[in-house]
Design an enzyme around this catalytic site. Structure first.
Site, PDB file in Angstrom:
ATOM      1  N   GLY A  15      27.372  13.415  23.582  1.00  0.00           N
ATOM      2  CA  GLY A  15      28.515  13.120  24.456  1.00  0.00           C
ATOM      3  C   GLY A  15      28.884  14.334  25.265  1.00  0.00           C
ATOM      4  N   ASN A  16      30.074  14.336  25.846  1.00  0.00           N
ATOM      5  CA  ASN A  16      30.553  15.525  26.550  1.00  0.00           C
ATOM      6  C   ASN A  16      32.066  15.634  26.399  1.00  0.00           C
ATOM      7  OD1 ASN A  16      31.885  14.199  28.907  1.00  0.00           O
ATOM      8  ND2 ASN A  16      29.791  13.431  29.227  1.00  0.00           N
ATOM      9  N   PHE A  17      32.657  16.660  27.006  1.00  0.00           N
ATOM     10  CA  PHE A  17      34.059  16.987  26.722  1.00  0.00           C
ATOM     11  C   PHE A  17      35.073  16.239  27.593  1.00  0.00           C
ATOM     12  CE2 PHE A  17      31.772  20.873  25.347  1.00  0.00           C
ATOM     13  CZ  PHE A  17      32.121  20.805  24.002  1.00  0.00           C
ATOM     14  N   ALA A  57      32.197  11.523  33.573  1.00  0.00           N
ATOM     15  CA  ALA A  57      31.144  12.493  33.275  1.00  0.00           C
ATOM     16  C   ALA A  57      30.054  11.713  32.537  1.00  0.00           C
ATOM     17  CB  ALA A  57      31.700  13.611  32.407  1.00  0.00           C
TER      18      ALA A  57
END
Ligand code: PMT
Length: 404
Positions: A208-210, A276
C-alpha cells in the site's frame, strides 16, 4: 456566512437534545436569527426556557400558544426560514418526515419549508441500522434533504456504534459551508478518486502507500458544497463524508478503482484523480496465508497496474475536463508537465514530498497548478480544505464557465 440568516432549529425527543443548546448558541453568535421548534417529547429532555434564552425568541411547540390562543403559522415559518435544521432527529420524526405525517408543529413546518433542510439523526444503534430507518433516510435524501450522518461511539444506551448526533460544531460548519459557497457547480457531475490502493499479497498482507484520503475527501466536500453531484471512488481510508451530494464507492485495489472510474467517467463532466494508485500489483498473490519458512525468503513478483488517469485521458470527450495530481520528490516541474501531457490532463496539481507540510497524511498541502498550456500558479501552505477551494476555483473559473 450565517449572519442575517433565518434558521429554524427543530428539536425532537432524544437525549442529544441537550447538545442543541450549543448549536443554537453557535448560530446566534454567528449573527443568525434562530426560531426553535420543539416536539412535545423534546421538552422532556431540555427545557424550553434554556432555548428561548439562547435564541432570544419564545420556543414554539404547539399549533396554538396557550393563554393567548395565538395561532403559530407553520406556513409563515416555512417562508421565513433560510434553512431548517432538525437536530436531534429521532427515528420517529424521520419516519414522519419521510411519509408526510403532519401531527405536530415541527413536522408540519417541515412540510411547508421552502428552504434547504438539514437532518441530524440521533438514536440507538439498532434503531439506526433498522431497514425502516435506512429506507426513510434514503427517502429524505431523495427529496433533497441534507442528512448529517451520525457519528459512531458510545451511545446513551452504553452500546457502541453509529447513532450519536454529530457534534454541534460540525453541524454548524455544514451550514456555514453551505451558505459560504455559491452553487457555481450546480448541475455538474464530478468524479474524484482518493486515498491509497492496496495490492494483496495474501489474505493478511498487502502493498500500500501512505495516502490518508484527506486531500481527495476535501475536494469531494468542496465540490458538493458548491452544488456538484459527486462520485467519490475511495481506496481504503478511515474517513467519513458529510455531504449528502457525495455518492461514495469504496474500492481496495488499483484494478477495482480503475473499473469503477471508467464506468463513472462516461457520465461525468469532470474527473479529479487525486488517489495514490499503486503502479504495480502482486503477480504471485495467493489466497492462503504465506507461512514463515526457516530458510526460504518469499519473492514477490510484480505486474503493472492500469494507469487510470491515462485510460481516462484516452476516453476524454471535448466537453469533459480532467485534473491530475503529481507527487514528486525531484525534478518536480518537469515530471509534472510530462504527466500532464502523457495523461491528456487539462491541468495537474503538483505537491512535493520535499515539503513536510505537503503530501501524504498531513492536514495541509503546498501546491503548484500547472496547466496543459504551461501556465504555473503557486500557492502557499494551507489546510487541505482551503487547497481544495483553490483547485476548484481554477476549475470553475477557467474550465467550466460558459460550458453548458
Ligand atoms: O491522501 P492524502 O494523505 O491527503 O495525500 C494526498 C496525496 C499526496 C495522495 C495527493 O495530493 C496526491 O498527490 N495524489 C496523487 C499521488 C500519485 O500517485 O501521484 P503520481 O505522480 O504517482 O500519479 C500521477 C497521476 O496519475 C495522479 O493523478 C494519480 O492519481 C494518477 N495515477 C497514477 C497511477 C495509476 N496507476 N493510475 C493513476 O490514475
Amino acid at each position: 456566512m450565517l449572519k442575517g440568516k433565518n434558521i429554524i432549529v427543530g428539536i425532537t425527543g432524544g437525549i442529544a437534545a441537550y447538545k442543541t443548546a450549543s448549536l443554537v448558541r453557535l448560530f446566534v453568535k454567528a449573527g443568525a436569527s434562530v426560531q426553535v421548534i420543539m416536539t412535545p417529547n423534546a421538552r422532556e429532555f431540555i427545557t424550553p426556557v434554556t432555548l428561548s434564552t439562547l435564541s432570544g425568541k419564545p420556543v414554539i411547540s404547539e399549533f396554538f400558544t396557550a393563554n393567548t390562543g395565538q395561532w403559530n403559522s407553520h406556513v409563515d415559518l416555512g417562508l421565513w426560514a433560510d434553512a431548517m435544521v432538525i437536530a436531534p432527529a429521532t427515528a420517529s420524526t424521520i419516519a414522519k418526515m419521510a411519509h408526510g405525517v403532519a401531527d405536530n408543529m415541527l413536522v408540519t413546518t417541515y412540510l411547508s419549508a421552502k428552504a434547504p433542510v438539514f437532518v441530524a439523526p440521533a438514536m440507538d444503534l439498532d434503531m439506526f441500522k433498522h431497514p425502516t430507518t435506512t429506507h426513510n433516510l434514503e427517502l429524505l435524501r431523495s427529496y433533497g434533504n441534507h442528512i448529517i450522518e451520525p457519528a459512531a461511539g458510545e451511545l446513551a444506551s452504553h452500546l457502541i456504534g453509529k447513532g450519536r448526533m454529530e457534534e454541534p460544531e460540525k453541524i454548524f460548519e455544514v451550514l456555514n459551508r453551505f451558505f459560504e459557497q455559491g452553487q457555481d457547480l450546480a448541475g455538474k457531475k464530478i468524479m474524484i478518486t482518493a486515498g491509497p490502493t492496496y495490492e494483496k499479497i495474501d489474505p493478511v498482507r498487502f502493498i500500500g502507500n501512505f495516502s490518508s484520503g484527506k486531500m481527495g475527501f476535501a475536494l469531494a466536500e468542496e465540490c458538493a458544497a458548491r452544488g456538484a453531484e459527486v462520485t467519490l471512488i475511495a481506496g481504503p481510508v478511515a474517513l467519513k463524508t458529510s455531504s449528502p451530494a457525495i455518492n461514495r464507492i469504496d474500492v481496495m485495489s488499483a484494478q477495482e478503482m480503475h473499473d469503477a472510474a471508467i464506468k463513472e467517467f462516461e457520465k461525468s463532466d469532470v474527473a479529479i484523480l487525486c488517489a495514490a494508485v499503486a503502479d504495480y500489483a502482486v503477480e504471485n498473490a495467493v489466497d492462503h496465508k504465506i507461512k514463515r519458512e526457516k530458510d526460504e525468503i518469499p519473492v514477490i513478483r510484480l505486474k503493472k497496474n492500469p494507469d487510470i488517469a491515462r485510460a481516462i485521458g484516452e476516453m476524454k470527450r471535448p466537453d469533459q475536463v480532467t485534473i491530475g495530481f503529481a507527487l514528486e520528490t525531484d525534478n518536480e516541474i518537469e515530471n509534472a508537465i510530462g504527466k500532464c501531457q502523457r495523461k491528456n490532463l487539462d491541468f495537474i496539481v503538483l505537491n512535493s514530498l520535499q515539503n513536510k507540510n505537503a503530501g501524504f497524511q498531513v492536514d495541509t498541502n503546498v501546491i503548484t497548478i500547472i496547466t496543459s498550456d504551461g501556465k504555473k500558479m503557486e500557492y502557499p501552505c494551507k489546510p487541505k480544505t482551503e487547497v481544495a477551494k483553490d483547485i476548484i476555483n481554477v476549475l470553475a473559473k477557467d474550465y467550466l464557465k460558459g460550458m453548458a
